[in-house]
Scaffold this active site. Structure first.
Site, PDB file in Angstrom:
ATOM      1  N   ASP A 181       8.676 -21.938 -22.569  1.00  0.00           N
ATOM      2  CA  ASP A 181       8.753 -22.231 -24.000  1.00  0.00           C
ATOM      3  C   ASP A 181       9.890 -23.144 -24.454  1.00  0.00           C
ATOM      4  O   ASP A 181       9.674 -24.114 -25.147  1.00  0.00           O
ATOM      5  CB  ASP A 181       8.862 -20.916 -24.779  1.00  0.00           C
ATOM      6  CG  ASP A 181       7.813 -19.907 -24.347  1.00  0.00           C
ATOM      7  OD1 ASP A 181       6.899 -20.285 -23.584  1.00  0.00           O
ATOM      8  OD2 ASP A 181       7.909 -18.752 -24.775  1.00  0.00           O
ATOM      9  N   GLU A 416      12.827  -9.616 -16.459  1.00  0.00           N
ATOM     10  CA  GLU A 416      12.033 -10.773 -16.856  1.00  0.00           C
ATOM     11  C   GLU A 416      12.633 -12.052 -16.251  1.00  0.00           C
ATOM     12  O   GLU A 416      11.922 -12.899 -15.730  1.00  0.00           O
ATOM     13  CB  GLU A 416      12.029 -10.833 -18.388  1.00  0.00           C
ATOM     14  CG  GLU A 416      11.132 -11.902 -18.982  1.00  0.00           C
ATOM     15  CD  GLU A 416      11.232 -11.912 -20.507  1.00  0.00           C
ATOM     16  OE1 GLU A 416      12.081 -11.167 -21.069  1.00  0.00           O
ATOM     17  OE2 GLU A 416      10.474 -12.664 -21.135  1.00  0.00           O
TER      18      GLU A 416
HETATM   19  C1  9WN Z   1       5.233 -16.716 -26.194  1.00  0.00           C
HETATM   20  C2  9WN Z   1       4.615 -13.174 -21.967  1.00  0.00           C
HETATM   21  C3  9WN Z   1       5.093 -14.559 -22.330  1.00  0.00           C
HETATM   22  C4  9WN Z   1       5.040 -15.534 -21.123  1.00  0.00           C
HETATM   23  C5  9WN Z   1       5.757 -16.837 -21.415  1.00  0.00           C
HETATM   24  C6  9WN Z   1       7.161 -16.523 -21.910  1.00  0.00           C
HETATM   25  C7  9WN Z   1       7.095 -15.636 -23.149  1.00  0.00           C
HETATM   26  C8  9WN Z   1       6.102 -15.704 -25.429  1.00  0.00           C
HETATM   27  C9  9WN Z   1       7.310 -15.294 -26.271  1.00  0.00           C
HETATM   28  O1  9WN Z   1       6.423 -14.439 -22.837  1.00  0.00           O
HETATM   29  O2  9WN Z   1       6.460 -16.346 -24.199  1.00  0.00           O
HETATM   30  O3  9WN Z   1       4.053 -16.952 -25.498  1.00  0.00           O
HETATM   31  O4  9WN Z   1       7.095 -14.540 -27.232  1.00  0.00           O
HETATM   32  O5  9WN Z   1       8.431 -15.716 -25.978  1.00  0.00           O
HETATM   33  O6  9WN Z   1       7.859 -17.699 -22.162  1.00  0.00           O
HETATM   34  O7  9WN Z   1       5.774 -17.641 -20.255  1.00  0.00           O
HETATM   35  O8  9WN Z   1       3.716 -15.787 -20.784  1.00  0.00           O
HETATM   36  O9  9WN Z   1       5.311 -12.722 -20.851  1.00  0.00           O
END
Ligand code: 9WN
Length: 445
Positions: A181, A416
């Site tokens: 992100d 994570e």
């Molecule tokens: C937005 C779920 C997701 C991952 C992404 C990570 C994070 C979300 C957030 O979490 O993104 O999609 O709310 O930050 O960056 O890679 O799929 O684990």
């Protein structure tokens, strides 16, 4: 340490890791899918589910197929696989942005279940192939048969409607689509997206209630994320004419490498279910060629995302640039340049690694060891690079990277992400893809 005590220590570590990985996945199972994290991400995420299925195949193969089936049940008519499938029965706290914000019900061809309107890297065909390989049998062949047309539709959506640059690659319309992100890779194209962090006063972020704000994207990042969803949502998530109306269109090396690798995986799946593998191999080769033509930077010897609107490569050197190593037909010149980039002080890959693989060039002045995708080590990007090293038969480096990944989780748990110098766990402490990919790494010597 003697040979026998060394072997015993390894077996102990193996058993310990397997235990915590399995406990993490079991605790995050939610009737027909696995949540990435009970607190931070209480719904189903697209590329998470692919990684999770790969791990589940080693311990709970039925659940692995269930995971993929649930995700693909929310596929849109145009073939897109949404990045979030919302669980209406979620017992967890709220997530921002939630289903009301995405408002998928107003888009043509969206499923009944509320979803987001964007996608994530298409790692699902390789995941389906690996699930079958890890636990082959009649049930897995039947599952492949059911999934195959859906995986093909997913590819068609990305290579068709999403080819905004016209060069045979898919464009992402939001940094969330890359899965990384707030990677520095998006800073230059995002700078062109008008946003004011004050707009965030109208919303409530929930992520910073569960994770330290210093380890998450900033409010200004979120203001831009919101602005981009609003822009795409205003056109009801249609892709026609995006170049003329959407402020962020980027060809990402990870998304496109996954797109190429998926064609090779589909070729294998096609062979098992009696379909024609040839067209998939041809498409895999064409995507590889397009990646080299459009995203290869001969000056720095790495792949870089292309900002389609500005028609230029972005300046930062991130782990995204190494991801095309997973393509089996990547030309030898690119393979050796990527290995040099990975083994340079920027990423520190080695047969014996002294620090974990970062997500961003650790020599860059804006490297941030704590903040999400701007430096910390993540297990999935390490695992993807590990796949590339194995594809190109670099067993020495693959072993070094695998050791480093297992060591991180053994010391800190299924976090994570991890501090790229100390290995301290960051973000969610019970994160599903960390657990799943550890199970996969454990099973492969
Ligand atoms: C937005 C779920 C997701 C991952 C992404 C990570 C994070 C979300 C957030 O979490 O993104 O999609 O709310 O930050 O960056 O890679 O799929 O684990």
């Amino acid at each position: 340490m003697t040979l026998t005590t060394g072997v015993r220590a390894d077996a102990d570590r193996h058993a310990r890791l397997r235990r915590i990985a399995l406990a993490t996945l079991d605790a995050n199972w939610e009737h027909d899918h696995t949540v990435p994290s009970r607190t931070l991400y209480p719904h189903q995420w697209s590329w998470d589910s692919a990684f999770i299925a790969i791990g589940l195949a080693h311990v709970r193969p039925d659940r692995a197929w269930r995971e993929l089936r649930t995700l693909f049940a929310a596929q849109w008519v145009d073939g897109r696989v949404p990045h979030i499938v919302f669980n209406p029965a979620s017992r967890a706290g709220p997530y921002f942005p939630g289903p009301q914000f995405w408002d998928s019900a107003r888009a043509d061809g969206a499923p009944t279940r509320a979803t987001s309107g964007i996608v994530q890297p298409p790692v699902h065909a390789p995941a389906a192939w690996l699930v079958h390989r890890r636990a082959p049998g009649e049930a897995s062949v039947a599952a492949l048969r059911r999934l195959y047309p859906r995986l093909v539709a997913q590819q068609r959506y990305l290579t068709g409607r999403r080819d905004a640059g016209g060069g045979g690659l898919a464009s992402i319309v939001h940094p969330w689509e890359s899965g990384l992100d707030n990677s520095p890779a998006w800073d230059a194209p995002l700078a062109a997206v008008p946003a004011d962090e004050a707009v965030m006063r109208a919303y409530r972020r929930h992520d910073t209630a569960h994770a330290d704000a210093a380890q998450r994207p900033t409010d200004l990042d979120y203001a831009r994320y919101v602005a981009l969803v609003e822009s795409y949502r205003a056109g009801r998530y249609r892709d026609e004419g995006l170049l003329g109306r959407h402020p962020f269109l980027v060809e990402c090396p990870l998304v496109n490498a996954a797109l190429g690798v998926s064609e090779y995986a589909l070729a294998r799946i096609a062979t098992v279910i009696g379909a024609d593998p040839g067209p998939h191999r041809d498409r895999g080769a064409r995507i590889t060629e397009a990646l080299v033509t459009r995203l290869w930077d001969p000056v720095t010897g790495t792949f870089r995302p292309r900002d389609v609107r500005a028609d230029r490569l972005v300046p930062s050197r991130t782990v995204l640039g190494l991801m095309p190593l997973a393509l089996p037909e990547l030309p030898a010149a690119q393979v050796s340049a990527l290995l040099a980039e990975a083994c340079s002080p920027r990423f520190g890959l080695a047969a014996r690694m002294d620090r974990p693989l970062p997500t961003y060039d650790r020599t860059a002045p804006d490297f941030e060891p704590l903040r999400y995708w701007r430096g910390p080590s993540w297990i999935n990007t390490g695992w993807l690079l590990w796949q590339g090293l194995r594809t190109h038969r670099r067993a020495d480096l693959a072993t070094g990277l695998r050791e480093s990944l297992l060591d991180l989780v053994d010391r800190a748990g299924c976090h994570e992400y991890f501090h790229p110098d100390t290995g301290t766990g960051l973000g969610s402490p019970a994160f599903s893809w960390t657990a799943a990919l550890v199970l996969d790494a454990l099973a492969q010597e």
